[in-house]
Design a protein around this motif. Structure first.
Motif, PDB file in Angstrom:
ATOM      1  N   THR A 107     126.752  63.127  49.494  1.00  0.00           N
ATOM      2  CA  THR A 107     126.469  61.883  48.773  1.00  0.00           C
ATOM      3  C   THR A 107     125.230  62.054  47.904  1.00  0.00           C
ATOM      4  OG1 THR A 107     125.047  61.118  50.544  1.00  0.00           O
ATOM      5  CG2 THR A 107     127.385  60.515  50.685  1.00  0.00           C
ATOM      6  N   SER A 141     127.844  54.516  50.381  1.00  0.00           N
ATOM      7  CA  SER A 141     126.701  55.312  50.827  1.00  0.00           C
ATOM      8  C   SER A 141     125.528  55.221  49.866  1.00  0.00           C
ATOM      9  CB  SER A 141     127.109  56.770  51.026  1.00  0.00           C
ATOM     10  OG  SER A 141     127.348  57.376  49.780  1.00  0.00           O
ATOM     11  N   GLU A 198     124.972  56.781  57.351  1.00  0.00           N
ATOM     12  CA  GLU A 198     126.308  57.359  57.309  1.00  0.00           C
ATOM     13  C   GLU A 198     127.333  56.244  57.333  1.00  0.00           C
ATOM     14  OE1 GLU A 198     127.877  61.279  59.269  1.00  0.00           O
ATOM     15  OE2 GLU A 198     126.092  60.609  60.355  1.00  0.00           O
TER      16      GLU A 198
END
Lengths: 567, 567
Positions: free
Chosen positions: A319, A477, A484
């Motif tokens: 991410t 995210s 998470e």
């Protein structure tokens, strides 16, 4: 190091030759590719260089390349003495230790097939694999002997000491007695580069695990690409975080020796130990799934590193948050993608120089893609998935390069498995159209980079629209309070399915939302609506303490789906 | 770059696919190794990155990877249209230009064999090679058309302009017309990785030149090793000093594209141009023989470089003087060794970390050795040379690893040629004992590194002792006033043979010894006596302005020996 002395049997005789016997009658210009070559040449060139260190245990061990090569030779002869014949399977159940690294070389030197088994499986699952692989010998770490109780094959226990009196060391001693008179030239170089190198079982989230047969040639070429693509060389130090039992550690047991680098083995994912080595042991490379990387940057020891470290990331896409936090402390993420059936990584997201000028968010969107075939991998395509009734030899058709049309990732070439062990039918199906059909759904972008949308079963069909749970997770995210997140489909009376998000809050933000998880849910939905189409916004948000994960750090959506089904 | 536009035919169509057709019925997991893969993947990943630059000519050209790949495809189709069939030889006579680099890819894409011919040969020698290779088509640079007058095969002349109206460009246009409808998928991937890739003729200092047949598999693996061992990657810039016609440029035409690096071609060894590129074009790598390296450090432009440059040295061993001077300006010498029969380099002198603490003189002695097999090369041994009457299949015996016993270097494995073209007898002899017999005499050191003493014919038999002319040169070159030195045997009434040294003085020292060459000779002999056994000291010293060299920069001892024979 001063307290450790390798066993006398680990010390090579003087004048050792690292050349195996070449079978007669082969052409001069053709040498069968075999990753065993790498440790032999490292031992020849850098005999006194440290090859492997295993420091954080009651009995630490440190082997130079020449000593380690001798142990590998001992193992090969010990296996042959124990009745192991070419093509036999030798199972290994161990955490990351010198023993499992040794097995990846010594078993090959005996012309046998290494079968690393996930130590986090149940005794029943292990029994199934031992039975299906018909392993003739089992090397097991002392912590996992309960997994092989009742096994029919001979069991060699390693107490992970490297000292005399350890049953595994006694086993090696037999090989050394045998090898003293013959050495490496007493072993023959395997002349068929398509002979199997490893038999790795898939995690089997659906149905029985399948045995993936890889070849010596494939392992050689994959290891080469992994070393080249990550810039590993003799000055590198590789830290074992990824379990070696997972797809033979993505061929890194051989990549590291190819590079004449040092490898450090850790029995488990311990952030204090990892940070100690990052800071003090000269680590330059490691592989890990994003969830482990998240743990790493959130560990209290996290700090800016004194030298650049390459983090090879696979399992799911990194991410923006993860990339930013890694880069902040000097860790350079390299995003790769692959499966057990492709020796681990077979694609890489090559960062274009032009991306440097983009915002982190835009850059992340590009880096999060799985990319293109890496050096020795051949074709990776995204094709229209098979329809009911399609012939297995039907020509595959590429989806357009529009970044939108979903298709299935398929591969062919030297970095694709040879077959599923003893499963002709599954092999036939997996090789539909002359390619390995991965089951991963993806789009092909105009620049030729693939991007996974989901495993087919992870797609959420919401109001007739296909929503990618991965794409939803990517957007969620970016919420600053999330550590998470995992999204699965939950049945919905009106829309068929709707996304449900399971969230772990960032440790520093958990207090902020304590007792106010409903409010957080609203905040997150608002965040989602600004970024996602309506059908892809989570209908439900649940804050949890932890997410169910596989042995290799992948989130087990199957567990979440089961939980959701009960709601 | 602003003045150059590639021809319209060099511009790829939109949506180009870089995938060739895979022949039916091949296993999914096996893809024939072929160095053509590298340029295709670079074009896919970095379409707009500069692939090749050819700046120092009346008509400079610059091609990006996507444009260059299109030109390669055009060449392939043009060759097929011209009647070239799989396995046919296509000769190329050109200095370092995009044309000869293109040929190393386009000819392979047409399943033909590239036959690069040394442009410094005589018309008679070229005629012999064209005839022996039965080349069906000749691509020739405009400067060398006199070499192919009377050739039976079709000749395509390149004016090295890259512009419309150039006959070579007209030839490519034919391919583009043909390719527009078919593209890469219209070409089939060669399914036999042992198919020939190139046919390179040895310089033939003794007898007729021999045609060395290399394979696609060997070229792929050699190119891989060259890129890995020299640390070439997409940020690298490779400067062509080594002629590409010499052993296919040691496989660097493929190594550079593997690395997605930039290559700069120079038509000739021009020190002002070389220095311009070292200083201003971001050059990171080049290959050259020591004599060229000497010219480079003695050029008036020589100065400390702004970034480290890797100099790959082969042809003969670098001297202490050369290593010191290179390192002083930031050039890192990498000493490799090989022959046309081993695709160019196949060993490397791996510098041990411990050598850093040695004196330059001691370090040089170690670096000057040829080392050990490099990454994808397999065995390199030093064995007792064949004796008269030995059977060709007799087992070879290694000389002891004592650094003293002279033997012959032999190799086997993937980086050894397949055969001599149309010369079964020479192939059979060259492959005595199941190894390629190099004819180079060497010793094996205790650390497993080989060190060349001489070509067998370069040994001086002085008073019954074998003196290595190379070892003598190494010692003489440590004299501070010497730029270059070559030593050959000269008949001697008492001792049989005695060494004679031919010396080029350092430009700054020439004046010091002007008119006093006898005195210099005495000084040098004194220098030699302090370092060499009596039988190895030069009996005669001759100061010369230049030394006779081959097209590839190797000193032609055969010419010196002929001169000596007349004395």
């Amino acid at each position: 190091m001063e307290f450790f002395k390798p066993t006398p049997e680990s010390i090579p005789p003087t004048g050792v030759s690292y050349r195996l016997r070449i079978p007669k009658g082969l052409p001069v210009h053709r040498h069968a590719l075999n990753p065993l070559a790498f440790v032999l040449r490292s031992a020849q060139i850098y005999p006194d260089k440290l090859a492997i260190a295993h420091p954080d245990v009651p009995h630490p061990v440190y082997y130079t390349y020449s000593v380690w090569a001798q142990r590998i030779q001992n193992l090969a002869y010990a296996l042959i003495q124990a009745g192991i014949r070419p093509g036999d399977r030798v199972a290994v159940i161990a955490p990351n230790t010198p023993v499992i690294a040794e097995a990846h070389h010594g078993v090959l030197a005996a012309h046998a097939v290494v079968c690393p088994i996930n130590s986090r499986l149940t005794p029943q699952e292990v029994a199934y694999i031992l039975d299906h692989s018909a392993s003739k010998l089992i090397i097991v770490d002392h912590e996992f002997t309960h997994l092989v109780r009742g096994a029919k094959a001979r069991v060699i226990v390693s107490n992970d000491t490297g000292r005399a009196g350890d049953p595994y060391e006694d086993f090696l001693s037999v090989g050394r007695r045998f090898s003293a008179e013959k050495g490496w030239p007493g072993l023959e170089w395997e002349k068929d580069e398509e002979a199997p190198s490893a038999l790795c079982y898939t995690s089997g989230t659906t149905g029985r695990p399948k045995g993936v047969v890889t070849t010596l040639r494939g392992a050689y070429l994959a290891a080469l690409a992994n070393a080249y693509e990550t810039g590993m060389n003799r000055d590198s130090t590789y830290l074992w975080i990824l379990p070696m039992f997972h797809a033979s550690g993505w061929t890194y047991p051989w990549s590291v020796t190819l590079a004449s680098a040092l490898q450090i083995t850790l029995r488990s994912v311990s952030y204090p130990h990892i940070w100690n080595h990052l800071l003090n042991s000269g680590v330059t490379h490691y592989c890990a799934a994003p969830t482990v990387q998240i743990g790493l940057i959130n560990a209290p020891q996290a700090q800016r590193l004194p030298r650049p470290v390459v983090a090879i990331i696979a399992g799911s896409a990194p991410t923006a948050h993860l990339i930013r936090e890694l880069e902040k402390i000097g860790i350079m993420p390299v995003h790769v993608y692959g499966l057990t059936e492709t020796y681990g990584p077979c694609t890489k997201c090559y960062e274009q120089p032009s991306w440097k000028s983009l915002s982190l968010e835009d850059r992340t969107k590009l880096i999060a893609r799985q990319g293109v075939s890496f050096l020795t991998a051949d074709e990776t395509r995204v094709v229209y998935p098979a329809k009911e009734g399609d012939a297995l030899d039907a020509e595959l058709a590429d989806v357009p390069k529009d970044g939108k049309t979903m298709g299935e990732i398929v591969m062919r070439g030297n970095i694709v498995m040879k077959e599923y062990f003893r499963d002709t039918e599954a092999t036939r199906k997996a090789f539909r159209g002359g390619y390995y059909n991965s089951g991963d759904l993806a789009v092909m972008h105009p620049d030729g980079y693939i991007e996974i949308q989901d495993r087919s079963k992870d797609i959420i069909i919401s109001g007739g629209e296909n929503a990618s749970s991965l794409a939803i997770e990517q957007e969620l995210s970016s919420h600053p309070d999330i550590l998470e997140v995992s999204v699965v489909a939950r049945p919905h009376p009106k829309w068929g399915e709707r996304p449900m998000a399971f969230v772990i809050l960032h440790p520093q933000k958990a207090e902020k939302w304590a007792g106010k998880h409903d409010e957080f849910g609203k905040d997150l939905k608002k965040h989602a609506r600004a970024r996602l189409p309506g059908f892809a916004c989570p209908e439900w948000v649940k804050v949890v303490e932890e997410l169910p994960k596989t042995a290799t750090g992948k989130i087990q959506k199957v567990v979440l789906r089961k939980a959701v089904a009960k709601l």
